[in-house]
Design an enzyme around this catalytic site. Structure first.
Site, PDB file in Angstrom:
ATOM      1  N   GLY A   1       0.829  -1.191   0.000  1.00  9.99           N
ATOM      2  CA  GLY A   1       0.000   0.000   0.000  1.00  9.99           C
ATOM      3  C   GLY A   1       0.863   1.241   0.000  1.00  9.99           C
ATOM      4  O   GLY A   1       2.051   1.181   0.323  1.00  9.99           O
TER       5      GLY A   1
ATOM      6  N   GLN B   1       3.253  10.097   1.018  1.00 14.26           N
ATOM      7  CA  GLN B   1       4.545   9.400   1.038  1.00 14.26           C
ATOM      8  C   GLN B   1       5.385   9.704  -0.196  1.00 14.26           C
ATOM      9  O   GLN B   1       6.585   9.451  -0.203  1.00 14.26           O
ATOM     10  CB  GLN B   1       4.331   7.877   1.137  1.00 14.26           C
ATOM     11  CG  GLN B   1       3.740   7.451   2.463  1.00 14.26           C
ATOM     12  CD  GLN B   1       3.653   5.939   2.544  1.00 14.26           C
ATOM     13  OE1 GLN B   1       2.692   5.341   2.097  1.00 14.26           O
ATOM     14  NE2 GLN B   1       4.682   5.319   3.111  1.00 14.26           N
TER      15      GLN B   1
ATOM     16  N   CYS C   1       6.721   0.216   7.059  1.00 15.40           N
ATOM     17  CA  CYS C   1       6.261   1.359   6.286  1.00 15.40           C
ATOM     18  C   CYS C   1       7.392   1.845   5.400  1.00 15.40           C
ATOM     19  O   CYS C   1       8.529   1.936   5.856  1.00 15.40           O
ATOM     20  CB  CYS C   1       5.824   2.466   7.248  1.00 15.40           C
ATOM     21  SG  CYS C   1       5.228   3.931   6.404  1.00 15.40           S
ATOM     22  N   LEU C   2       7.061   2.164   4.156  1.00 13.95           N
ATOM     23  CA  LEU C   2       8.088   2.632   3.223  1.00 13.95           C
ATOM     24  C   LEU C   2       8.685   3.967   3.676  1.00 13.95           C
ATOM     25  O   LEU C   2       9.768   4.329   3.239  1.00 13.95           O
ATOM     26  CB  LEU C   2       7.491   2.764   1.818  1.00 13.95           C
ATOM     27  CG  LEU C   2       6.905   1.458   1.265  1.00 13.95           C
ATOM     28  CD1 LEU C   2       6.215   1.698  -0.063  1.00 13.95           C
ATOM     29  CD2 LEU C   2       7.973   0.387   1.128  1.00 13.95           C
TER      30      LEU C   2
ATOM     31  N   HIS D   1      -3.765   1.478   8.011  1.00 16.03           N
ATOM     32  CA  HIS D   1      -2.406   2.043   7.964  1.00 16.03           C
ATOM     33  C   HIS D   1      -2.335   3.178   6.934  1.00 16.03           C
ATOM     34  O   HIS D   1      -1.791   4.248   7.212  1.00 16.03           O
ATOM     35  CB  HIS D   1      -1.410   0.918   7.618  1.00 16.03           C
ATOM     36  CG  HIS D   1       0.013   1.357   7.451  1.00 16.03           C
ATOM     37  ND1 HIS D   1       1.039   0.914   8.267  1.00 16.03           N
ATOM     38  CD2 HIS D   1       0.599   2.180   6.545  1.00 16.03           C
ATOM     39  CE1 HIS D   1       2.179   1.466   7.876  1.00 16.03           C
ATOM     40  NE2 HIS D   1       1.952   2.229   6.829  1.00 16.03           N
ATOM     41  N   GLU D   2      -2.910   2.944   5.755  1.00 14.73           N
ATOM     42  CA  GLU D   2      -2.821   3.951   4.681  1.00 14.73           C
ATOM     43  C   GLU D   2      -3.642   5.192   5.001  1.00 14.73           C
ATOM     44  O   GLU D   2      -3.200   6.313   4.755  1.00 14.73           O
ATOM     45  CB  GLU D   2      -3.265   3.361   3.337  1.00 14.73           C
ATOM     46  CG  GLU D   2      -2.410   2.210   2.816  1.00 14.73           C
ATOM     47  CD  GLU D   2      -0.915   2.457   2.892  1.00 14.73           C
ATOM     48  OE1 GLU D   2      -0.473   3.631   2.791  1.00 14.73           O
ATOM     49  OE2 GLU D   2      -0.174   1.487   3.080  1.00 14.73           O
TER      50      GLU D   2
ATOM     51  N   HIS E   1      -1.978   7.629   7.162  1.00 15.36           N
ATOM     52  CA  HIS E   1      -1.018   8.516   6.490  1.00 15.36           C
ATOM     53  C   HIS E   1      -1.674   9.833   6.058  1.00 15.36           C
ATOM     54  O   HIS E   1      -1.015  10.861   5.972  1.00 15.36           O
ATOM     55  CB  HIS E   1      -0.434   7.844   5.237  1.00 15.36           C
ATOM     56  CG  HIS E   1       0.739   6.946   5.508  1.00 15.36           C
ATOM     57  ND1 HIS E   1       1.902   7.410   6.071  1.00 15.36           N
ATOM     58  CD2 HIS E   1       0.938   5.635   5.273  1.00 15.36           C
ATOM     59  CE1 HIS E   1       2.776   6.410   6.165  1.00 15.36           C
ATOM     60  NE2 HIS E   1       2.208   5.305   5.703  1.00 15.36           N
TER      61      HIS E   1
HETATM   62 NI    NI Z   1       3.169   3.425   5.572  1.00 13.62          NI
END
Ligand code: NI
Length: 177
Positions: free
Chosen positions: A39, A44, A92-93, A134-135, A138
């Protein structure tokens, strides 16, 4: 982590089916696939708009994982179904190389639109529900470390793996989002 866009509230998308929104969505899927994520949220990649993408294709290597349809969700809304929470390891990226144990609602309903403006509504549970929570976090300036209840359950992926800290799900490539 540390970039102000990841700490702010993203703005709703007002116009659908535009070249700009299409390009953003393409960019997000590209980034997600290069990073082997499951995701990604627009902030991000430096865009403060309420757009997330997610999805997980069936993978022979992880037969126990339920696939998630490749989805674009614009201006998403979320509603927990019940108050049951479940702990799971997340990465997480935007917080590379780390993992933490995070509580999430087990079952949720989410709503939103695709990039063309078509409505999407689904009831989901488990890993699918976790990824969406989670997304959407963000978009509201929340990174998963802020949700960790026991900071001993937060660390470098490599160390956690080596020391087998209840980390059966750590090796999965899709745990990054
Ligand atoms: Ni993340």
């Amino acid at each position: 982590m540390g970039h102000p866009l990841l700490l702010g509230t993203a703005s709703p998308v007002r116009e659908f089916d535009t070249p700009a929104l299409g390009a953003l969505v393409d960019d997000m899927f590209d980034t997600m696939s290069v990073e082997s994520g499951v995701g990604l949220a627009a902030p991000q990649i430096g865009v403060g708009q309420r757009v997330i993408v997610f999805g997980l294709e069936e993978n022979q290597r992880y037969p126990d994982i339920q696939p998630i349809p490749m989805t674009v969700l614009v201006n998403p809304e979320i509603e927990p179904l019940g108050d049951e929470m479940e702990f799971g390891w997340e990465g997480c990226l935007s917080v590379p190389g780390m993992r933490g144990l995070v509580p999430r609602y087990r079952q949720i309903r989410y709503r939103g639109f695709d990039q063309k403006g078509n409505r999407i509504e689904r009831e989901v549970e488990g890993f699918h529900a976790r990824v969406v929570q989670h997304e959407i976090d963000h978009l509201d300036g929340i990174l998963y470390p802020q949700r960790i209840e026991d900071m001993r359950m937060f660390g470098f992926e490599q160390e956690l793996e080596q020391h087998q800290l209840e980390t059966s799900s750590l090796n999965r490539p899709e745990s990054n989002s």
